[in-house]
Design an enzyme around this catalytic site. Structure first.
Site, PDB file in Angstrom:
ATOM      1  N   GLY A  28      52.137  43.932   4.667  1.00  0.00           N
ATOM      2  CA  GLY A  28      52.211  43.880   5.984  1.00  0.00           C
ATOM      3  C   GLY A  28      52.357  42.480   6.508  1.00  0.00           C
ATOM      4  O   GLY A  28      51.201  41.898   6.579  1.00  0.00           O
ATOM      5  N   LYS A  74      32.575  49.323  17.720  1.00  0.00           N
ATOM      6  CA  LYS A  74      34.023  48.615  18.287  1.00  0.00           C
ATOM      7  C   LYS A  74      34.711  49.998  18.786  1.00  0.00           C
ATOM      8  O   LYS A  74      35.521  49.710  19.778  1.00  0.00           O
ATOM      9  CB  LYS A  74      34.747  48.025  17.126  1.00  0.00           C
ATOM     10  CG  LYS A  74      35.849  47.104  17.722  1.00  0.00           C
ATOM     11  CD  LYS A  74      36.574  46.302  16.818  1.00  0.00           C
ATOM     12  CE  LYS A  74      37.758  45.524  17.044  1.00  0.00           C
ATOM     13  NZ  LYS A  74      38.706  45.337  16.075  1.00  0.00           N
ATOM     14  N   SER A 109      51.179  40.627  12.528  1.00  0.00           N
ATOM     15  CA  SER A 109      50.353  39.687  13.118  1.00  0.00           C
ATOM     16  C   SER A 109      49.031  39.156  12.270  1.00  0.00           C
ATOM     17  O   SER A 109      48.972  38.073  11.921  1.00  0.00           O
ATOM     18  CB  SER A 109      49.492  40.159  14.655  1.00  0.00           C
ATOM     19  OG  SER A 109      50.737  40.802  15.407  1.00  0.00           O
TER      20      SER A 109
END
Ligand code: NAP
Length: 305
Positions: free
Chosen positions: A9, A184, A12
């Site tokens: 991938g 998170k 970003s």
């Protein structure tokens, strides 16, 4: 043993990791979706990382999943909803001593991946670094942060942490990676869905203090029930601090919805609701929030899985 970093991938985070590793002289191979994406990448001449407005282009070699050759180290940088299928197609190439590093946000995708590649060691990561794609193959390093890495099944650190050190990738090995990921996740569930439903920046939630506090109380109950008491400590106070400190920002889920992109809801609030059901834990406000969010996404033609 090969020390090549295969990076699955080139979005970003994948581009951010690939650029820093390649710049530090480490062997890197990008694994792109298919031949069409590979051709587009090759036509662009490489990956461009933009830091403090300065672009640097690196001609990092790339391949498709069906390329031959073993993989000893795989960094998975897809979205959570793509990770399982993307890794499954590489399973035959993964060596028996392979390390698979999972950068996905939320929880649920890591176990799904691990089930597909039982012969590999899966290492979970939690990142506070920020990057976004300005265009295909051009990534802006937007927010300096930190990376925690750990293996819930094995506290021994891998030897390739030296590569991260040498390439200036801030990180720490932690045996408590699940606590980090749960914390998170809880922060995300208390903030992000409400910013979408109230159509506001993070700071807009200061006007919905009671609603946020109720969600935090339910999240604390769940974290205690599912064996994550440390992730529950002072959650409400941290959520309030994050809302204040990031008051001017739009949450990642808000941005995804605003731009018509698929969210990772299934691995965030969806995961929380599924774990609650498994523990027979009734969380009426989180469940209602999940239903409202699913309706909101469906009304905009966005998937909710
Ligand atoms: P992104 O920019 O959308 O990149 C995902 C990449 O995965 C895309 O380039 C996509 O390819 C590729 N991909 C999907 N399926 C693939 C397959 N089967 N084979 C090869 N490539 C495939 O996503 P991101 O923002 O980097 O996020 C990745 C994960 O990191 C998410 O879980 C996110 O929550 C987490 N995270 C991101 C940030 C951040 O600042 N961006 C920060 C912390 C955590 P195409 O280009 O062909 O679509």
């Amino acid at each position: 043993m090969s020390s090549t970093w295969h990076i699955l991938g080139a979005g970003s985070l994948g581009s951010l990791w690939a650029s820093r590793l390649a710049r530090g002289g480490k062997p890197v191979q990008l694994i792109l979706r298919d031949a069409t994406r590979l051709m587009a990448y090759e036509a662009a001449g490489g990956l461009t990382l933009i830091e403090h407005g300065q672009p640097t282009t690196l001609a990092i070699p790339a391949q498709t999943p069906d390329t031959q050759g073993p993989i000893h180290r795989l960094l998975v940088a897809c979205k959570a909803y793509d990770a399982e299928q993307a890794v499954a197609q590489l399973a035959p190439r993964l060596a028996f001593d392979a390390d698979v590093i999972l950068l996905q946000n939320g929880l649920g995708s890591q176990d799904a991946v691990a089930n597909k590649v039982p012969h590999a060691r899966c290492i979970f990561a939690s990142s506070t670094e920020g990057a976004f794609r300005q265009a295909d193959w051009q990534v802006v390093f937007a927010g300096h942060g930190f990376n925690w890495l750990g293996d819930p099944a094995n506290p021994l650190p891998p030897d390739w942490l030296d590569d991260l050190q040498a390439c200036g990738i801030p990180h720490q090995w932690t045996p408590d990676i699940l606590t980090r990921l749960w914390r998170k996740l809880a922060l995300n569930c208390a903030i992000n869905p409400l910013t979408v439903l109230h159509d506001c920046r993070n700071g807009g939630l200061q006007a919905h203090h009671c609603e946020v506090a109720t969600l935090c109380a339910e999240l604390v109950e769940l974290l205690q029930r599912c064996g994550q008491p440390q992730a529950a400590e002072h959650l409400s106070e941290e959520v309030e601090r994050v809302i204040q400190a990031t008051a001017a920002n739009y949450s990642s889920m808000y941005q995804d919805v605003a731009q018509g992109r698929r969210t990772e809801i299934h691995y965030l609030l969806g995961h929380v609701c599924r774990v609650a059901a498994r523990h027979d834990c009734s969380l009426p406000h989180l469940e209602r929030l999940y239903r409202r969010l699913v309706e909101h996404l469906n009304a905009r033609g966005l998937p909710s899985d």
